[in-house]
Design a protein around this motif. Structure first.
Motif, PDB file in Angstrom:
ATOM      1  N   ASP A   1       0.800  -1.215  -0.021  1.00 43.71           N
ATOM      2  CA  ASP A   1       0.076   0.017   0.129  1.00 43.71           C
ATOM      3  C   ASP A   1       0.898   1.088   0.178  1.00 43.71           C
ATOM      4  OD1 ASP A   1       0.162   0.821   3.096  1.00 43.71           O
ATOM      5  OD2 ASP A   1      -0.168  -1.236   3.209  1.00 43.71           O
ATOM      6  N   PRO A   2       0.423   2.350  -0.496  1.00 45.29           N
ATOM      7  CA  PRO A   2       1.208   3.504  -0.592  1.00 45.29           C
ATOM      8  C   PRO A   2       1.643   4.145   0.838  1.00 45.29           C
ATOM      9  CG  PRO A   2      -1.058   4.060  -1.028  1.00 45.29           C
ATOM     10  CD  PRO A   2      -1.156   2.528  -0.860  1.00 45.29           C
ATOM     11  N   ILE A   3       2.608   5.069   0.723  1.00 43.58           N
ATOM     12  CA  ILE A   3       3.146   5.428   1.984  1.00 43.58           C
ATOM     13  C   ILE A   3       3.196   7.138   1.508  1.00 43.58           C
ATOM     14  CG2 ILE A   3       4.344   3.695   2.885  1.00 43.58           C
ATOM     15  CD1 ILE A   3       6.945   4.793   1.668  1.00 43.58           C
ATOM     16  N   PHE A   4       2.998   7.892   2.586  1.00 44.16           N
ATOM     17  CA  PHE A   4       3.052   9.530   2.396  1.00 44.16           C
ATOM     18  C   PHE A   4       3.805  10.287   3.164  1.00 44.16           C
ATOM     19  CE2 PHE A   4      -0.965   7.276   1.423  1.00 44.16           C
ATOM     20  CZ  PHE A   4      -1.352   7.889   0.117  1.00 44.16           C
ATOM     21  N   ALA A   5       3.870  11.509   2.893  1.00 46.45           N
ATOM     22  CA  ALA A   5       4.556  12.266   3.610  1.00 46.45           C
ATOM     23  C   ALA A   5       3.195  13.579   3.787  1.00 46.45           C
ATOM     24  CB  ALA A   5       5.519  13.537   2.841  1.00 46.45           C
ATOM     25  N   ARG A   6       2.866  13.981   5.035  1.00 46.81           N
ATOM     26  CA  ARG A   6       2.076  14.735   5.725  1.00 46.81           C
ATOM     27  C   ARG A   6       2.576  16.088   6.173  1.00 46.81           C
ATOM     28  NH1 ARG A   6       0.151   9.569   6.231  1.00 46.81           N
ATOM     29  NH2 ARG A   6      -1.966   9.195   5.346  1.00 46.81           N
ATOM     30  N   ALA A   7       2.311  17.296   5.789  1.00 42.60           N
ATOM     31  CA  ALA A   7       2.930  18.368   6.291  1.00 42.60           C
ATOM     32  C   ALA A   7       1.774  19.324   6.837  1.00 42.60           C
ATOM     33  CB  ALA A   7       3.671  19.045   5.039  1.00 42.60           C
ATOM     34  N   LEU A   8       2.273  19.961   8.028  1.00 44.94           N
ATOM     35  CA  LEU A   8       1.474  20.918   8.693  1.00 44.94           C
ATOM     36  C   LEU A   8       2.164  21.954   8.948  1.00 44.94           C
ATOM     37  CD1 LEU A   8      -1.353  21.020  10.573  1.00 44.94           C
ATOM     38  CD2 LEU A   8       0.075  20.309  12.461  1.00 44.94           C
ATOM     39  N   TYR A   9       1.438  23.031   8.539  1.00 43.95           N
ATOM     40  CA  TYR A   9       1.883  24.672   8.476  1.00 43.95           C
ATOM     41  C   TYR A   9       1.205  25.310   9.502  1.00 43.95           C
ATOM     42  CZ  TYR A   9       3.020  29.383   7.411  1.00 43.95           C
ATOM     43  OH  TYR A   9       3.293  30.769   7.331  1.00 43.95           O
ATOM     44  N   LEU A  10       1.821  25.977  10.637  1.00 44.02           N
ATOM     45  CA  LEU A  10       1.165  26.758  11.584  1.00 44.02           C
ATOM     46  C   LEU A  10       1.594  28.203  11.636  1.00 44.02           C
ATOM     47  CD1 LEU A  10       1.571  24.453  14.566  1.00 44.02           C
ATOM     48  CD2 LEU A  10      -0.428  24.489  13.124  1.00 44.02           C
ATOM     49  N   GLU A  11       0.936  29.298  11.599  1.00 44.19           N
ATOM     50  CA  GLU A  11       1.313  30.480  11.778  1.00 44.19           C
ATOM     51  C   GLU A  11       0.257  31.306  12.597  1.00 44.19           C
ATOM     52  OE1 GLU A  11       0.542  34.092   8.722  1.00 44.19           O
ATOM     53  OE2 GLU A  11       1.961  32.517   7.809  1.00 44.19           O
ATOM     54  N   SER A  12       0.871  31.994  13.654  1.00 42.01           N
ATOM     55  CA  SER A  12       0.296  33.051  14.459  1.00 42.01           C
ATOM     56  C   SER A  12       1.165  34.480  14.743  1.00 42.01           C
ATOM     57  CB  SER A  12       0.079  32.409  15.933  1.00 42.01           C
ATOM     58  OG  SER A  12      -0.317  33.194  16.692  1.00 42.01           O
ATOM     59  N   GLY A  13       0.592  35.412  14.407  1.00 42.02           N
ATOM     60  CA  GLY A  13       1.361  36.591  14.204  1.00 42.02           C
ATOM     61  C   GLY A  13       2.658  36.460  13.159  1.00 42.02           C
ATOM     62  N   ALA A  14       3.874  36.558  13.904  1.00 37.31           N
ATOM     63  CA  ALA A  14       5.093  36.471  13.197  1.00 37.31           C
ATOM     64  C   ALA A  14       5.825  35.085  13.260  1.00 37.31           C
ATOM     65  CB  ALA A  14       6.219  37.805  13.507  1.00 37.31           C
ATOM     66  N   THR A  15       5.061  34.170  14.017  1.00 36.31           N
ATOM     67  CA  THR A  15       5.742  33.024  14.316  1.00 36.31           C
ATOM     68  C   THR A  15       5.089  32.069  13.325  1.00 36.31           C
ATOM     69  OG1 THR A  15       6.046  33.765  16.589  1.00 36.31           O
ATOM     70  CG2 THR A  15       6.367  31.289  16.066  1.00 36.31           C
ATOM     71  N   ARG A  16       6.148  31.155  12.788  1.00 34.41           N
ATOM     72  CA  ARG A  16       5.672  30.035  11.944  1.00 34.41           C
ATOM     73  C   ARG A  16       6.414  28.835  12.502  1.00 34.41           C
ATOM     74  NH1 ARG A  16       6.902  33.645   6.573  1.00 34.41           N
ATOM     75  NH2 ARG A  16       5.173  35.140   6.556  1.00 34.41           N
ATOM     76  N   ALA A  17       5.774  27.824  12.419  1.00 38.06           N
ATOM     77  CA  ALA A  17       6.016  26.290  12.307  1.00 38.06           C
ATOM     78  C   ALA A  17       5.619  25.517  11.476  1.00 38.06           C
ATOM     79  CB  ALA A  17       5.566  25.739  13.717  1.00 38.06           C
ATOM     80  N   ALA A  18       6.569  24.293  11.242  1.00 38.17           N
ATOM     81  CA  ALA A  18       6.038  23.332  10.447  1.00 38.17           C
ATOM     82  C   ALA A  18       6.188  22.007  11.125  1.00 38.17           C
ATOM     83  CB  ALA A  18       6.889  23.288   9.216  1.00 38.17           C
ATOM     84  N   ILE A  19       5.480  20.923  10.921  1.00 37.85           N
ATOM     85  CA  ILE A  19       5.460  19.597  11.537  1.00 37.85           C
ATOM     86  C   ILE A  19       5.368  18.648  10.132  1.00 37.85           C
ATOM     87  CG2 ILE A  19       4.924  17.901  12.836  1.00 37.85           C
ATOM     88  CD1 ILE A  19       3.971  20.253  14.705  1.00 37.85           C
TER      89      ILE A  19
END
Length: 434
Positions: free
Chosen positions: A58-76
């Motif tokens: 079965d296939p495998i995946f990359a899952r990307a989450l982008y978060l932003e609040s004010g000037a702060t950014r995060a990625a998981i």
């Protein structure tokens, strides 16, 4: 004071620390993207014993989450892979091309033993190095991660979020003592944390965007089938995504699973026939559905979602004295160096701390972190931004268990570095936001 303890304190004092600052509570924007990373060429991509995968189940995946609040950014980023090597080059590329600071990027593997690895092995880490085929596959995955985060950022929209927890019993301690000594097996009396953490992100209308969840178990149910597959984490993610619908993305992150195996673990080998492989996949399906169903239950019970979030990110590296691994697989190697880097990370989301560690942490270390953290909602994401090997608690070094044998870090360093470092990071960012 012992030499090792002194090195820990010195390491914490001089460790490279990056801070992007802590935002006061501001409107939250979130985007999420899922990309297929199933290899088209299976040559020399099976890290468990080396060689080729026979086929794709079965296939495998990359899952990307982008978060932003004010000037702060995060990625998981969660990857259906066994492990990632040093992600520093990719994190630096993401900073350049996506605009998320290096310290705000967490790239983790689900520890799927029926999938390849990516990235280079760090000096001192005890891991399965890849060859030219692995490096070619790594380049493909890197490109897809960057493209996914660009798309997630472009598609980010106002969001409400909540963090809660549930319980699911699909893990068991695997360190067993018998007349023959210590071995891997089934130990229901050993330490085992059944907590399932769930972070949910929805549009103001209630339309789901993403769910990030965290559970401590090895993804090894289908190991030995010699087929690319998502294992129990892949089943759980798909179950959640199918349950939510509307294009929602579900990211599995692994907790402190260094000493945790699935309760149902068929232990099939490469000579297994079709019937044995089918039983293994049934076991992965059953346990994955149990996790996924609990994720959905917890998410649907959340009734106090917030549209504003205090978001802060930080990363730190601590150097620990190395030790030689023993009684490990023949294809696991380590470059002989005096110290190995332990990478720690933090994404502070409101009153929840999403922490990360670059190794396979055992249950007792996470229990200590939860006891000492100033936040009751403290999550540990392991195998993040690197995989140096097992990280046992100091007391475990008295026993020649599998996790101690496979630890690249000398006794007296990692436990204090992980717990002390993460608690300090949480405290500092809480105070900066006040």
């Amino acid at each position: 004071m012992s030499m090792v303890r002194a090195l820990v304190i010195a390491g914490l004092a001089v460790a490279m620390t990056s801070l992007a600052g802590a935002a006061l509570a501001e409107s939250l924007r979130v985007g999420a993207v899922k990309a297929d990373i199933t290899p088209t060429d299976l040559t020399a991509l099976n890290p468990m014993g080396g060689g080729d995968f026979a086929r794709v189940h079965d296939p495998i995946f990359a899952r990307a989450l982008y978060l932003e609040s004010g000037a702060t950014r995060a990625a998981i980023v969660s990857l259906d892979l066994i492990e990632v090597g040093d992600m520093t080059p990719l994190r630096e590329r993401i900073a350049r091309e996506v605009g998320v600071p290096v310290e705000g990027v967490m790239i983790t593997a689900t520890h799927d033993h029926s999938a390849p690895r990516i990235g280079e092995v760090s000096p001192g880490a005890l891991a399965h190095p890849g060859g030219s085929e692995s490096r070619a596959y790594t380049a493909i995955v890197y490109d897809k991660i960057v493209a996914s985060l660009k798309a997630a950022k472009a598609g980010a929209r106002p969001a409400r979020y909540g963090v809660s927890r549930g319980q699911v019993d699909v893990s068991v301690n695997r360190d067993v003592y018998s007349a023959k000594g210590w071995s891997l097996g089934f130990n229901p009396d050993g330490p085992s944390d059944k907590t399932l953490w769930v972070a949910q992100f929805v549009e103001p209308s209630g339309k789901p965007i993403a769910i990030l969840f965290n559970y401590a178990v090895h993804n090894v149910v289908t190991i030995g089938a010699n087929e690319v597959a998502g294992d129990l984490s892949g089943v759980a993610q798909k179950y959640v995504e199918d349950g939510l619908g509307q294009g929602a993305v579900a990211l599995w992150t692994m907790g402190a699973a260094g000493d945790q195996d699935p309760r149902v673990f068929p232990h099939i080998g490469k000579t297994a026939g079709a019937a044995e492989r089918a039983l293994a996949y049934r076991a992965a399906d059953a346990q994955g559905v149990m996790v996924g169903a609990e994720v959905l239950r917890v998410a649907r019970a959340m009734d106090d979602l917030s549209g504003t979030a205090r978001l802060a990110v930080e990363a730190r590296e601590v150097s620990c004295p190395t030790k030689k691994g023993v009684a490990q697989m023949d294809d696991m190697t380590a470059v002989a160096v005096p110290e190995v880097k332990l990478r720690l990370g933090l994404v502070l989301l409101g009153d929840a701390a999403l922490t990360s560690v670059s190794g396979e942490v055992v249950t007792n270390i996470y229990a200590r972190l939860r006891a000492e953290s100033p936040l009751s909602d403290t999550v540990m994401i392991t195998l993040a931004n690197d995989r140096i090997g097992y990280i046992p608690d100091d007391a475990a070094y008295d026993r020649p268990i599998f996790e101690v044998n496979g630890a690249p870090v000398a006794r007296g360093c990692a436990e204090n570095a992980v717990v002390g470092g993460l608690v300090e990071m949480i405290d500092r960012n809480l105070h900066r936001a006040e």
